[in-house]
Design a protein around this motif. Structure first.
Motif, mmCIF file in Angstrom:
data_model
loop_
_atom_site.group_PDB
_atom_site.id
_atom_site.type_symbol
_atom_site.label_atom_id
_atom_site.label_comp_id
_atom_site.label_asym_id
_atom_site.label_seq_id
_atom_site.Cartn_x
_atom_site.Cartn_y
_atom_site.Cartn_z
ATOM 1 N N ARG A 1 0.837 -2.654 -4.734
ATOM 2 C CA ARG A 1 0.388 -3.950 -5.043
ATOM 3 C C ARG A 1 -1.055 -3.976 -4.954
ATOM 4 N NH1 ARG A 1 4.691 -5.698 -1.856
ATOM 5 N NH2 ARG A 1 6.581 -6.167 -2.939
ATOM 6 N N CYS A 2 -1.561 -3.387 -3.697
ATOM 7 C CA CYS A 2 -2.996 -3.736 -3.395
ATOM 8 C C CYS A 2 -3.533 -2.081 -3.490
ATOM 9 C CB CYS A 2 -2.877 -4.171 -1.887
ATOM 10 S SG CYS A 2 -2.392 -5.680 -1.718
ATOM 11 N N LYS A 3 -3.350 -1.214 -2.558
ATOM 12 C CA LYS A 3 -4.083 0.156 -2.632
ATOM 13 C C LYS A 3 -3.299 1.267 -2.698
ATOM 14 C CE LYS A 3 -8.142 -1.458 -0.160
ATOM 15 N NZ LYS A 3 -9.208 -1.122 1.170
ATOM 16 N N MET A 4 -3.540 2.281 -3.054
ATOM 17 C CA MET A 4 -3.066 3.632 -3.058
ATOM 18 C C MET A 4 -4.053 4.632 -2.493
ATOM 19 S SD MET A 4 -1.135 5.787 -5.832
ATOM 20 C CE MET A 4 -2.647 5.965 -6.857
ATOM 21 N N ALA A 5 -3.703 5.464 -1.460
ATOM 22 C CA ALA A 5 -4.493 6.472 -1.137
ATOM 23 C C ALA A 5 -3.723 7.697 -0.988
ATOM 24 C CB ALA A 5 -5.045 6.217 0.423
ATOM 25 N N LEU A 6 -4.341 8.718 -1.703
ATOM 26 C CA LEU A 6 -3.651 9.940 -1.782
ATOM 27 C C LEU A 6 -4.609 11.066 -1.329
ATOM 28 C CD1 LEU A 6 -2.059 9.934 -5.320
ATOM 29 C CD2 LEU A 6 -0.941 9.234 -3.223
ATOM 30 N N LEU A 7 -3.918 11.903 -0.285
ATOM 31 C CA LEU A 7 -4.680 13.069 0.158
ATOM 32 C C LEU A 7 -4.802 14.155 -0.816
ATOM 33 C CD1 LEU A 7 -6.234 14.341 2.427
ATOM 34 C CD2 LEU A 7 -4.280 15.115 3.676
ATOM 35 N N LEU A 8 -5.797 14.535 -1.466
ATOM 36 C CA LEU A 8 -5.948 15.759 -2.470
ATOM 37 C C LEU A 8 -6.844 16.566 -2.308
ATOM 38 C CD1 LEU A 8 -5.367 13.210 -5.366
ATOM 39 C CD2 LEU A 8 -3.636 14.625 -4.357
ATOM 40 N N ARG A 9 -6.943 17.654 -2.892
ATOM 41 C CA ARG A 9 -7.903 18.644 -3.103
ATOM 42 C C ARG A 9 -9.126 17.832 -3.625
ATOM 43 N NH1 ARG A 9 -7.849 23.735 -6.089
ATOM 44 N NH2 ARG A 9 -6.901 22.463 -7.892
ATOM 45 N N ASN B 1 0.813 -1.169 0.044
ATOM 46 C CA ASN B 1 0.050 0.044 -0.080
ATOM 47 C C ASN B 1 1.017 1.277 -0.064
ATOM 48 O OD1 ASN B 1 -2.677 -1.366 0.697
ATOM 49 N ND2 ASN B 1 -1.195 -2.209 2.277
ATOM 50 N N ILE B 2 0.333 2.236 -0.635
ATOM 51 C CA ILE B 2 1.133 3.607 -0.650
ATOM 52 C C ILE B 2 0.191 4.703 -0.138
ATOM 53 C CG2 ILE B 2 1.976 5.427 -2.297
ATOM 54 C CD1 ILE B 2 3.136 3.334 -4.065
ATOM 55 N N ILE B 3 0.244 5.356 0.864
ATOM 56 C CA ILE B 3 -0.523 6.402 1.544
ATOM 57 C C ILE B 3 0.384 7.534 1.531
ATOM 58 C CG2 ILE B 3 -1.932 6.871 3.449
ATOM 59 C CD1 ILE B 3 -1.891 3.954 3.974
ATOM 60 N N THR B 4 -0.008 8.755 1.070
ATOM 61 C CA THR B 4 0.736 10.022 1.355
ATOM 62 C C THR B 4 -0.297 11.267 0.817
ATOM 63 O OG1 THR B 4 2.821 10.966 0.827
ATOM 64 C CG2 THR B 4 1.831 9.852 -1.101
ATOM 65 N N ASN B 5 0.431 12.430 1.158
ATOM 66 C CA ASN B 5 -0.058 13.649 0.707
ATOM 67 C C ASN B 5 0.902 14.196 -0.191
ATOM 68 O OD1 ASN B 5 -1.103 16.515 0.558
ATOM 69 N ND2 ASN B 5 -0.831 16.928 2.669
ATOM 70 N N PRO B 6 0.658 13.902 -1.565
ATOM 71 C CA PRO B 6 1.717 14.458 -2.359
ATOM 72 C C PRO B 6 1.828 16.172 -2.603
ATOM 73 C CG PRO B 6 -0.233 13.795 -3.621
ATOM 74 C CD PRO B 6 -0.432 13.359 -2.138
#
Length: 211
Positions: free
Chosen positions: A116-124, A94-99
């Motif tokens: 591999r499984c999930k990506m969560a990005l904090l975005l406008r 998993n990748i989780i970040t505020n780019p």
């Protein structure tokens, strides 16, 4: 560079992401925003936070019990510095970040390869707009879920006195590789901001304050 993040030649919100572009200055993600994500979205396996800053998000992610890799392009006192996410070949569950705003689209494309499984990005929330993103991202790999914040997130410079409220709407954009093809929009429950703010944490540690 994502040109749709410009307004009359300036980045918006100007203060926050202008600092990101300069490198050493940054605006940590409030812990409650990450708590809201992990309380509503499950992540199994390893987690990579590739823009960890001072570790504000990583420390919350570590409460899940999953192994967390924290890296950043700049040395901000936490994790492994000098790692360019857009050029790295590391892979995580998993990748989780505020780019950074100016690299948001690039983070989406890179993350879809490296997660591999999930990506969560904090975005406008406004990230859903834009003809270019519709063609290059949403038409091909739309997010599985968009978790909209009903409470506004306010980003402050590291060490600044926190007061006032933000005016920009944010959301967690989640790509689940096991469930791609359509997008569900959901709203995060209220209460995370008060529960995990400095005041909320103090009250939680002192039950007498509730009497």
């Amino acid at each position: 560079m994502d040109s749709t993040y410009n307004l009359n030649g300036g980045f918006k919100p100007t203060l926050k992401r202008f600092a990101d572009l300069q490198g050493p200055d940054y605006f940590p993600t409030p812990e409650w925003a990450t708590h809201a994500l992990i309380a509503n979205e499950q992540f199994e396996g390893s987690i990579w936070e590739p823009a960890c800053g001072d570790g504000a998000m990583s420390r919350v992610l570590e409460t899940t019990g999953s192994p967390v890799l924290s890296t950043d392009l700049f040395d901000r006192g936490y994790g492994e510095a000098g790692v360019d996410f857009l050029k790295a070949d590391h892979v995580a569950d998993n990748i989780i970040t505020n780019p950074p705003y100016n690299s948001a689209e690039a983070f989406v494309k890179a993350g879809l390869v490296q997660a591999r499984c999930k990506m969560a990005l904090l975005l406008r929330l406004a990230f859903v707009e834009g003809a270019n993103r519709q063609r290059t991202i949403f038409a091909k790999t739309p997010p599985t879920r968009i978790w909209v914040f009903s409470e506004r997130i306010t980003f402050y410079p590291a060490g600044a006195v926190q007061k006032g409220s933000g005016t920009t709407a944010y959301a967690w954009f989640v790509w689940d590789k096991q469930d791609m093809g359509k997008t569900e929009m959901k709203w995060l429950p209220l209460g995370y901001k008060s529960r995990y703010s400095a005041k909320g944490v103090k009250e939680a540690k002192n039950p007498m304050l509730f009497r």
